[in-house]
Design an enzyme around this catalytic site. Structure first.
Site, PDB file in Angstrom:
ATOM      1  N   THR A  53       0.780  -1.337  -0.002  1.00 19.77           N
ATOM      2  CA  THR A  53      -0.057   0.103   0.092  1.00 19.77           C
ATOM      3  C   THR A  53       0.794   1.280  -0.144  1.00 19.77           C
ATOM      4  O   THR A  53       2.053   1.221   0.412  1.00 19.77           O
ATOM      5  CB  THR A  53      -0.624   0.130   1.425  1.00 19.77           C
ATOM      6  OG1 THR A  53      -1.483   1.456   1.463  1.00 19.77           O
ATOM      7  CG2 THR A  53      -0.184  -0.330   2.500  1.00 19.77           C
ATOM      8  N   ASP A  54       0.183   2.276  -0.653  1.00 17.90           N
ATOM      9  CA  ASP A  54       0.935   3.623  -0.477  1.00 17.90           C
ATOM     10  C   ASP A  54       1.083   4.037   1.000  1.00 17.90           C
ATOM     11  O   ASP A  54       2.045   5.012   1.161  1.00 17.90           O
ATOM     12  CB  ASP A  54       0.389   4.652  -1.334  1.00 17.90           C
ATOM     13  CG  ASP A  54      -0.905   4.908  -1.122  1.00 17.90           C
ATOM     14  OD1 ASP A  54      -1.330   4.545   0.096  1.00 17.90           O
ATOM     15  OD2 ASP A  54      -1.636   5.750  -1.525  1.00 17.90           O
ATOM     16  N   GLU A  55       0.369   3.236   1.996  1.00 20.25           N
ATOM     17  CA  GLU A  55       0.345   4.212   3.158  1.00 20.25           C
ATOM     18  C   GLU A  55       1.749   3.703   3.956  1.00 20.25           C
ATOM     19  O   GLU A  55       2.318   4.400   4.934  1.00 20.25           O
ATOM     20  CB  GLU A  55      -0.710   3.389   4.184  1.00 20.25           C
ATOM     21  CG  GLU A  55      -1.895   3.673   3.530  1.00 20.25           C
ATOM     22  CD  GLU A  55      -3.284   3.724   4.607  1.00 20.25           C
ATOM     23  OE1 GLU A  55      -3.001   3.563   5.693  1.00 20.25           O
ATOM     24  OE2 GLU A  55      -4.305   3.494   4.073  1.00 20.25           O
TER      25      GLU A  55
ATOM     26  N   TYR B 146      -1.469  -0.317  11.170  1.00 21.04           N
ATOM     27  CA  TYR B 146      -1.383  -1.265   9.790  1.00 21.04           C
ATOM     28  C   TYR B 146      -0.384  -0.726   8.896  1.00 21.04           C
ATOM     29  O   TYR B 146       0.190  -1.657   8.259  1.00 21.04           O
ATOM     30  CB  TYR B 146      -3.041  -0.710   9.325  1.00 21.04           C
ATOM     31  CG  TYR B 146      -3.138  -0.800   7.596  1.00 21.04           C
ATOM     32  CD1 TYR B 146      -3.185  -2.031   7.410  1.00 21.04           C
ATOM     33  CD2 TYR B 146      -3.158   0.118   6.878  1.00 21.04           C
ATOM     34  CE1 TYR B 146      -3.467  -2.542   5.846  1.00 21.04           C
ATOM     35  CE2 TYR B 146      -3.153  -0.330   5.415  1.00 21.04           C
ATOM     36  CZ  TYR B 146      -3.377  -1.565   5.047  1.00 21.04           C
ATOM     37  OH  TYR B 146      -3.377  -1.748   3.646  1.00 21.04           O
TER      38      TYR B 146
ATOM     39  N   ALA C 284       2.585   0.159   9.286  1.00 19.60           N
ATOM     40  CA  ALA C 284       3.812  -0.116   9.911  1.00 19.60           C
ATOM     41  C   ALA C 284       3.874  -1.757   9.669  1.00 19.60           C
ATOM     42  O   ALA C 284       4.806  -2.327   9.353  1.00 19.60           O
ATOM     43  CB  ALA C 284       3.932  -0.120  11.482  1.00 19.60           C
TER      44      ALA C 284
ATOM     45  N   LYS D 172       2.404  -3.507   7.118  1.00 18.39           N
ATOM     46  CA  LYS D 172       2.717  -3.640   5.745  1.00 18.39           C
ATOM     47  C   LYS D 172       4.109  -3.315   5.524  1.00 18.39           C
ATOM     48  O   LYS D 172       4.541  -4.066   4.356  1.00 18.39           O
ATOM     49  CB  LYS D 172       1.693  -2.760   5.088  1.00 18.39           C
ATOM     50  CG  LYS D 172      -0.008  -3.125   5.017  1.00 18.39           C
ATOM     51  CD  LYS D 172      -0.311  -4.595   4.382  1.00 18.39           C
ATOM     52  CE  LYS D 172      -0.143  -4.497   3.123  1.00 18.39           C
ATOM     53  NZ  LYS D 172      -0.779  -5.742   2.587  1.00 18.39           N
TER      54      LYS D 172
HETATM   55  P1  NAD Z   1      -9.931  -6.805   2.638  1.00 19.17           P
HETATM   56  O1  NAD Z   1      -9.865  -6.791   4.150  1.00 19.17           O
HETATM   57  O2  NAD Z   1     -11.405  -6.815   1.879  1.00 19.17           O
HETATM   58  O3  NAD Z   1      -9.801  -8.644   2.376  1.00 19.17           O
HETATM   59  C1  NAD Z   1      -8.428  -9.278   3.286  1.00 19.17           C
HETATM   60  C2  NAD Z   1      -8.954 -10.718   2.864  1.00 19.17           C
HETATM   61  O4  NAD Z   1      -7.727 -11.456   3.661  1.00 19.17           O
HETATM   62  C3  NAD Z   1     -10.173 -11.106   3.629  1.00 19.17           C
HETATM   63  O5  NAD Z   1     -10.802 -12.182   2.439  1.00 19.17           O
HETATM   64  C4  NAD Z   1      -9.670 -11.927   4.965  1.00 19.17           C
HETATM   65  O6  NAD Z   1     -10.592 -13.140   4.997  1.00 19.17           O
HETATM   66  C5  NAD Z   1      -8.315 -12.517   4.425  1.00 19.17           C
HETATM   67  N1  NAD Z   1      -7.432 -12.804   5.535  1.00 19.17           N
HETATM   68  C6  NAD Z   1      -7.376 -11.941   6.658  1.00 19.17           C
HETATM   69  N2  NAD Z   1      -6.450 -12.586   7.441  1.00 19.17           N
HETATM   70  C7  NAD Z   1      -6.218 -13.646   6.876  1.00 19.17           C
HETATM   71  C8  NAD Z   1      -5.411 -14.797   7.402  1.00 19.17           C
HETATM   72  N3  NAD Z   1      -4.607 -14.747   8.485  1.00 19.17           N
HETATM   73  N4  NAD Z   1      -5.078 -15.990   6.641  1.00 19.17           N
HETATM   74  C9  NAD Z   1      -5.582 -15.809   5.333  1.00 19.17           C
HETATM   75  N5  NAD Z   1      -6.492 -14.930   4.953  1.00 19.17           N
HETATM   76  C10 NAD Z   1      -6.798 -14.027   5.685  1.00 19.17           C
HETATM   77  O7  NAD Z   1      -8.900  -6.153   2.091  1.00 19.17           O
HETATM   78  P2  NAD Z   1      -8.722  -5.613   0.639  1.00 19.17           P
HETATM   79  O8  NAD Z   1      -9.115  -4.237   0.689  1.00 19.17           O
HETATM   80  O9  NAD Z   1      -8.996  -6.287  -0.457  1.00 19.17           O
HETATM   81  O10 NAD Z   1      -6.981  -5.552   0.371  1.00 19.17           O
HETATM   82  C11 NAD Z   1      -6.351  -6.467  -0.210  1.00 19.17           C
HETATM   83  C12 NAD Z   1      -5.015  -6.216   0.029  1.00 19.17           C
HETATM   84  O11 NAD Z   1      -4.569  -4.772  -0.883  1.00 19.17           O
HETATM   85  C13 NAD Z   1      -4.332  -5.914   1.433  1.00 19.17           C
HETATM   86  O12 NAD Z   1      -2.978  -6.512   1.362  1.00 19.17           O
HETATM   87  C14 NAD Z   1      -4.156  -4.383   1.501  1.00 19.17           C
HETATM   88  O13 NAD Z   1      -3.237  -4.126   2.490  1.00 19.17           O
HETATM   89  C15 NAD Z   1      -3.962  -4.031   0.274  1.00 19.17           C
HETATM   90  N6  NAD Z   1      -4.472  -2.594  -0.398  1.00 19.17           N
HETATM   91  C16 NAD Z   1      -5.585  -2.193  -0.047  1.00 19.17           C
HETATM   92  C17 NAD Z   1      -6.155  -1.056  -0.483  1.00 19.17           C
HETATM   93  C18 NAD Z   1      -7.468  -0.685  -0.417  1.00 19.17           C
HETATM   94  O14 NAD Z   1      -7.987   0.469  -0.639  1.00 19.17           O
HETATM   95  N7  NAD Z   1      -8.447  -1.484   0.151  1.00 19.17           N
HETATM   96  C19 NAD Z   1      -5.087  -0.136  -1.041  1.00 19.17           C
HETATM   97  C20 NAD Z   1      -3.733  -0.576  -1.094  1.00 19.17           C
HETATM   98  C21 NAD Z   1      -3.413  -1.779  -0.553  1.00 19.17           C
END
Ligand code: NAD
Length: 323
Positions: A127-129, A151, A153, A155
């Site tokens: 993430t950009d965070e 969060y 930190a 990542k």
């Molecule tokens: P989300 O919370 O919708 O989905 C996370 C998924 O991971 C869920 O299906 C959950 O059941 C699963 N999960 C959580 N803990 C787990 C574990 N211990 N073992 C197996 N599965 C597990 O998240 P998202 O928004 O789809 O984000 C996906 C990725 O993209 C993340 O890594 C996040 O950091 C990154 N990201 C998200 C955004 C955003 O705006 N949503 C932006 C940049 C990066």
């Protein structure tokens, strides 16, 4: 030989969009790939996000921190795309341990098993965070990491571990750092679906502090196309920022959502700001654009309109998730 891809967190918001797009044959070179989704199905994971009867999809319910499970599952997979994470900043202020466990230990467990199983390519979704807040200009991939929330930190820690497996062991790890995503099937705890579903339910919207926090917004489909490009054509050990280009403050987004939902500013309920709330994120994604030919295709205006329409038409999806 069958081409198998393991997608962690594939029942969540972004991971499920990626899986559905790949199964629909939208990603060149992966039209016949078989996908294993490994997902713990936490509050954020929803099997209904996936076409469970698709012949090239297998869903395994399990924890990425479970060494035995992961070591048994990885052999036979050519690629890993790692989305699984605890992803909500507000929750990380209240319960950071789950973030360290899943985001750091879980990532290390996967990297280790991928190395042992001879996985060819490991794409780590970050993430950009991780860069922290920036007042003016934008970060490129060489910017030092200065994460401000637990969060971010966790990542950032995972990013460093991922890179170390490339540097130390030669595992082909590629990292993406994306800006804020929006689109269908995002959990209603996140800003755009929270405000949309509140407005559609006749509730007020809680706006943090001044509402001046500024983010770049990217449609989930554009993010997933970027992940595919990195998987298919990126380089080992490299980091790719994925920006949206559409920078808006939370107050501006609120205004757009009020108008799309036919409500007015009387529905805004100001609430105390989130602790340590970063004022602005902005990424420079020249690298992925020039090296891999990436560009986002969905304008924010059109994407937001479609997203609100999706939530309006799918209350059966989000009503059970609202607290
Ligand atoms: P989300 O919370 O919708 O989905 C996370 C998924 O991971 C869920 O299906 C959950 O059941 C699963 N999960 C959580 N803990 C787990 C574990 N211990 N073992 C197996 N599965 C597990 O998240 P998202 O928004 O789809 O984000 C996906 C990725 O993209 C993340 O890594 C996040 O950091 C990154 N990201 C998200 C955004 C955003 O705006 N949503 C932006 C940049 C990066």
């Amino acid at each position: 030989m069958t081409h198998r891809v393991l997608v962690t967190g594939g029942a969540g918001f972004i991971g499920s969009h990626f899986v559905r797009s790949m199964l629909d044959g939208r990603y060149a070179g992966f039209e016949d790939a078989e996908i294993t989704v490994l997902d713990l199905l936490t509050y954020a994971g929803n099997p209904a996000n996936l076409p469970l009867d698709h012949p090239r999809l297998t869903l395994v319910k399990g924890d990425i921190c479970d060494e035995e499970l992961v070591a048994g599952l990885l052999p036979g997979h050519r690629d890993v795309v790692h989305f699984a994470a605890e992803s909500h900043v507000d929750r990380s202020l209240l319960g950071p341990r789950a973030f360290v466990r899943t985001n750091v230990l879980g990532t290390q467990t996967l990297l280790d098993a991928a190395l042992r199983a001879g996985v060819e390519t490991f794409v780590h979704i970050s993430t950009d965070e991780v860069y922290g807040s920036i007042e003016t200009g934008s970060w490129d991939e060489a910017e030092p990491l200065l994460p401000n929330s637990p969060y971010a930190a966790s990542k950032a820690s995972a990013d460093l571990l991922a890179r170390s497996y490339w540097r130390t062991h030669g595992l082909d790890v590629r990292i993406t750092r994306c800006s804020n995503n929006y689109g269908p099937r995002q959990h209603p705890e996140k800003l755009i679906p929270l405000f949309t579903t509140n407005l559609l339910s006749g509730l007020d919207v809680p706006l943090y502090g001044t509402g001046r926090q500024s983010r770049e917004w990217l449609h989930v489909d554009d993010h997933c196309r970027a992940v595919h490009l990195v998987l298919a054509t990126g380089r080992a050990g490299e980091i790719y920022n994925v920006g949206g280009g559409d920078e808006l403050t939370n107050r501006e987004i609120t205004g757009l959502l009020l108008s799309l939902c036919g409500a007015d500013a009387s529905r805004i309920r100001p609430v105390a700001d989130r602790k340590g709330h970063d004022l602005r994120y902005a990424t420079d994604d020249t690298k992925i654009r020039t090296e891999l030919g990436y560009r986002p295709l969905t304008s924010f205006a059109a994407g937001l309109r479609e997203t609100v329409a999706w939530y309006r038409a799918h209350s059966e999806w989000w009503r059970p998730l609202k607290g």
